[in-house]
Design an enzyme around this catalytic site. Sequence first.
Site, PDB file in Angstrom:
ATOM      1  N   HIS A  16     -94.983 -38.219 -57.071  1.00 33.21           N
ATOM      2  CA  HIS A  16     -95.534 -37.293 -56.073  1.00 33.21           C
ATOM      3  C   HIS A  16     -94.963 -35.896 -56.285  1.00 33.21           C
ATOM      4  O   HIS A  16     -93.944 -35.719 -56.954  1.00 33.21           O
ATOM      5  CB  HIS A  16     -95.179 -37.749 -54.649  1.00 33.21           C
ATOM      6  CG  HIS A  16     -96.005 -38.902 -54.161  1.00 33.21           C
ATOM      7  ND1 HIS A  16     -95.676 -40.205 -54.427  1.00 33.21           N
ATOM      8  CD2 HIS A  16     -97.150 -38.941 -53.434  1.00 33.21           C
ATOM      9  CE1 HIS A  16     -96.581 -41.003 -53.876  1.00 33.21           C
ATOM     10  NE2 HIS A  16     -97.490 -40.263 -53.266  1.00 33.21           N
ATOM     11  N   LYS A  68     -92.231 -33.973 -51.362  1.00 32.94           N
ATOM     12  CA  LYS A  68     -92.232 -35.262 -50.647  1.00 32.94           C
ATOM     13  C   LYS A  68     -90.800 -35.653 -50.277  1.00 32.94           C
ATOM     14  O   LYS A  68     -89.903 -35.561 -51.108  1.00 32.94           O
ATOM     15  CB  LYS A  68     -92.901 -36.355 -51.495  1.00 32.94           C
ATOM     16  CG  LYS A  68     -93.018 -37.675 -50.743  1.00 32.94           C
ATOM     17  CD  LYS A  68     -94.100 -38.572 -51.304  1.00 32.94           C
ATOM     18  CE  LYS A  68     -94.136 -39.920 -50.587  1.00 32.94           C
ATOM     19  NZ  LYS A  68     -94.550 -39.780 -49.168  1.00 32.94           N
TER      20      LYS A  68
HETATM   21  N1  LIG Z   1    -101.113 -42.611 -45.381  1.00 32.53           N
HETATM   22  C1  LIG Z   1    -101.668 -41.717 -46.205  1.00 32.53           C
HETATM   23  O1  LIG Z   1    -102.789 -41.906 -46.722  1.00 32.53           O
HETATM   24  C2  LIG Z   1    -100.932 -40.458 -46.492  1.00 32.53           C
HETATM   25  C3  LIG Z   1     -99.728 -40.244 -45.894  1.00 32.53           C
HETATM   26  N2  LIG Z   1     -99.064 -39.062 -46.045  1.00 32.53           N
HETATM   27  C4  LIG Z   1     -97.845 -38.899 -45.253  1.00 32.53           C
HETATM   28  O2  LIG Z   1     -98.111 -37.965 -44.207  1.00 32.53           O
HETATM   29  C5  LIG Z   1     -96.913 -37.307 -43.846  1.00 32.53           C
HETATM   30  C6  LIG Z   1     -97.126 -35.794 -43.876  1.00 32.53           C
HETATM   31  O3  LIG Z   1     -97.359 -35.367 -45.199  1.00 32.53           O
HETATM   32  P1  LIG Z   1     -97.637 -33.827 -45.534  1.00 32.53           P
HETATM   33  O4  LIG Z   1     -98.837 -33.346 -44.801  1.00 32.53           O
HETATM   34  O5  LIG Z   1     -97.600 -33.727 -47.014  1.00 32.53           O
HETATM   35  O6  LIG Z   1     -96.317 -33.156 -44.917  1.00 32.53           O
HETATM   36  P2  LIG Z   1     -96.135 -31.693 -44.312  1.00 32.53           P
HETATM   37  O7  LIG Z   1     -94.653 -31.498 -44.170  1.00 32.53           O
HETATM   38  O8  LIG Z   1     -96.937 -30.723 -45.097  1.00 32.53           O
HETATM   39  O9  LIG Z   1     -96.814 -31.806 -42.857  1.00 32.53           O
HETATM   40  C7  LIG Z   1     -96.212 -32.348 -41.730  1.00 32.53           C
HETATM   41  C8  LIG Z   1     -96.540 -31.419 -40.577  1.00 32.53           C
HETATM   42  O10 LIG Z   1     -96.114 -32.010 -39.352  1.00 32.53           O
HETATM   43  C9  LIG Z   1     -95.454 -30.996 -38.601  1.00 32.53           C
HETATM   44  N3  LIG Z   1     -94.574 -31.566 -37.584  1.00 32.53           N
HETATM   45  C10 LIG Z   1     -93.315 -32.049 -37.735  1.00 32.53           C
HETATM   46  N4  LIG Z   1     -92.835 -32.452 -36.539  1.00 32.53           N
HETATM   47  C11 LIG Z   1     -93.805 -32.210 -35.627  1.00 32.53           C
HETATM   48  C12 LIG Z   1     -93.906 -32.398 -34.212  1.00 32.53           C
HETATM   49  N5  LIG Z   1     -92.916 -32.910 -33.507  1.00 32.53           N
HETATM   50  N6  LIG Z   1     -95.045 -32.007 -33.608  1.00 32.53           N
HETATM   51  C13 LIG Z   1     -96.078 -31.482 -34.289  1.00 32.53           C
HETATM   52  N7  LIG Z   1     -96.044 -31.276 -35.642  1.00 32.53           N
HETATM   53  C14 LIG Z   1     -94.926 -31.646 -36.290  1.00 32.53           C
HETATM   54  C15 LIG Z   1     -94.718 -30.195 -39.645  1.00 32.53           C
HETATM   55  O11 LIG Z   1     -94.301 -28.941 -39.158  1.00 32.53           O
HETATM   56  P3  LIG Z   1     -93.047 -28.181 -39.875  1.00 32.53           P
HETATM   57  O12 LIG Z   1     -93.313 -28.168 -41.340  1.00 32.53           O
HETATM   58  O13 LIG Z   1     -93.101 -26.845 -39.248  1.00 32.53           O
HETATM   59  O14 LIG Z   1     -91.840 -28.993 -39.515  1.00 32.53           O
HETATM   60  C16 LIG Z   1     -95.804 -30.072 -40.711  1.00 32.53           C
HETATM   61  O15 LIG Z   1     -96.695 -29.018 -40.448  1.00 32.53           O
HETATM   62  C17 LIG Z   1     -95.847 -37.823 -44.820  1.00 32.53           C
HETATM   63  O16 LIG Z   1     -95.137 -38.882 -44.203  1.00 32.53           O
HETATM   64  C18 LIG Z   1     -96.663 -38.354 -46.004  1.00 32.53           C
HETATM   65  O17 LIG Z   1     -96.009 -39.314 -46.751  1.00 32.53           O
HETATM   66  C19 LIG Z   1     -99.563 -38.058 -46.815  1.00 32.53           C
HETATM   67  C20 LIG Z   1    -100.751 -38.224 -47.471  1.00 32.53           C
HETATM   68  C21 LIG Z   1    -101.531 -39.445 -47.364  1.00 32.53           C
HETATM   69  O1  LIG Z   2     -96.486 -37.572 -49.147  1.00 28.81           O
HETATM   70  C1  LIG Z   2     -97.564 -37.628 -49.770  1.00 28.81           C
HETATM   71  O2  LIG Z   2     -98.068 -36.633 -50.328  1.00 28.81           O
HETATM   72  C2  LIG Z   2     -98.264 -38.912 -49.828  1.00 28.81           C
HETATM   73  N1  LIG Z   2     -97.794 -39.884 -49.111  1.00 28.81           N
HETATM   74  C3  LIG Z   2     -98.303 -41.208 -49.002  1.00 28.81           C
HETATM   75  C4  LIG Z   2     -97.277 -42.182 -49.559  1.00 28.81           C
HETATM   76  O3  LIG Z   2     -96.084 -42.066 -49.190  1.00 28.81           O
HETATM   77  O4  LIG Z   2     -97.644 -43.073 -50.296  1.00 28.81           O
HETATM   78  C5  LIG Z   2     -99.682 -41.352 -49.581  1.00 28.81           C
HETATM   79  C6  LIG Z   2     -99.996 -40.488 -50.765  1.00 28.81           C
HETATM   80  O5  LIG Z   2     -99.516 -41.103 -51.917  1.00 28.81           O
HETATM   81  C7  LIG Z   2     -99.501 -39.062 -50.621  1.00 28.81           C
END
Ligand SMILES: NC(=O)C1=CN([C@@H]2O[C@H](COP(=O)(O)OP(=O)(O)OC[C@H]3O[C@@H](n4cnc5c(N)ncnc54)[C@H](OP(=O)(O)O)[C@@H]3O)[C@@H](O)[C@H]2O)C=CC1
Ligand SMILES: O=C(O)C1=N[C@H](C(=O)O)C[C@H](O)C1
Length: 265
Positions: free
Chosen positions: A154, A158
């Site tokens: 990734h 991450k």
């Molecule tokens: N299941 C799936 O298919 C996938 C899962 N994921 C998962 O999703 C999660 C997020 O990934 P990603 O978007 O890359 O991460 P990011 O860090 O880009 O996004 C997370 C967001 O959540 C915000 N946040 C944190 N705490 C709070 C809160 N208490 N209230 C509101 N907003 C909050 C952060 O703000 P700030 O940065 O200001 O703290 C940030 O904007 C990860 O756990 C990732 O592994 C990702 C892609 C696919």
């Molecule tokens: O953090 C990410 O970017 C992603 N998180 C998920 C994971 O932990 O598997 C899904 C995807 O691979 C992207």
Amino acid sequence: MRLVVVGADGRMGRMLIRAVAEAEGCTLAGAIEREGSAALGQDAGTLAGLPPLGVNVTDDPLPVFAAAEGVLDFTTPAATTHFAELAAQARIVHVVGTTGLSEADLARLEAAAHHARIVRSGNMSLGVNLVAGLVRKVAAALGTEFDIEIVEMHHRMKVDAPSGTALLLGEAAAEGRGVSLPDVRVSTRDGHTGARRPGDIGFATLRGGTVVGDHSVTFAGPGERITLSHHAEDRAIFARGAVRAALWAFPKRPGLYGMTDVLGL
Ligand SMILES: NC(=O)C1=CN([C@@H]2O[C@H](COP(=O)(O)OP(=O)(O)OC[C@H]3O[C@@H](n4cnc5c(N)ncnc54)[C@H](OP(=O)(O)O)[C@@H]3O)[C@@H](O)[C@H]2O)C=CC1
Ligand SMILES: O=C(O)C1=N[C@H](C(=O)O)C[C@H](O)C1
């Protein structure tokens, strides 16, 4: 369906706003960010690179959840467990993509699922969930003379490892073998490790650049190897999966569901 995106300014948050705006039968009912975020007060559409949607980002989820039917949540474990309790109070659908949840976090989601319809998956894409089904089948067909190793890569931002997807694939392999993943999981190797224990499921983690998400499961046997792989090229696949999960869960009873339920796999 009136949907709220929490973590609206995140990599996935912005993608989710676009997916909701594009999905038939869905409207964006709110966009939430954490207290102090630079995104507060901005229009969610503008934040996501779209024309304005007339929904401003706020840090107060309560009134927004009360007027919504579902929440799409790809944030952090601490935020997700808090949102699960609020979604349960509001009796709305909660789609959880957040990874890196601890056993205690999962127990809080299970408790919230008495009142909310929660769909949780480490990967919301169709492709990964299909690969997981294949992994389960291959693991069931092969004996422990085939060693199972899972490799993921990734982007550099991450924060959790192994990825939620790698663990989902490991669970599928363990299920196929009829064993419990915690009993056979090996996530770190360093120094003089000794020979590989038969039946172990190994995980290797790579981080760098802007990789959206690469996963492979290798079955390494005597004289031959099988590898099943998935390469995510665009975060839109996860966002579209999350919207699909919300629409699927809308008429369901409270409970904790997975993407295999949504996709009928
Ligand atoms: N299941 C799936 O298919 C996938 C899962 N994921 C998962 O999703 C999660 C997020 O990934 P990603 O978007 O890359 O991460 P990011 O860090 O880009 O996004 C997370 C967001 O959540 C915000 N946040 C944190 N705490 C709070 C809160 N208490 N209230 C509101 N907003 C909050 C952060 O703000 P700030 O940065 O200001 O703290 C940030 O904007 C990860 O756990 C990732 O592994 C990702 C892609 C696919
Ligand atoms: O953090 C990410 O970017 C992603 N998180 C998920 C994971 O932990 O598997 C899904 C995807 O691979 C992207």
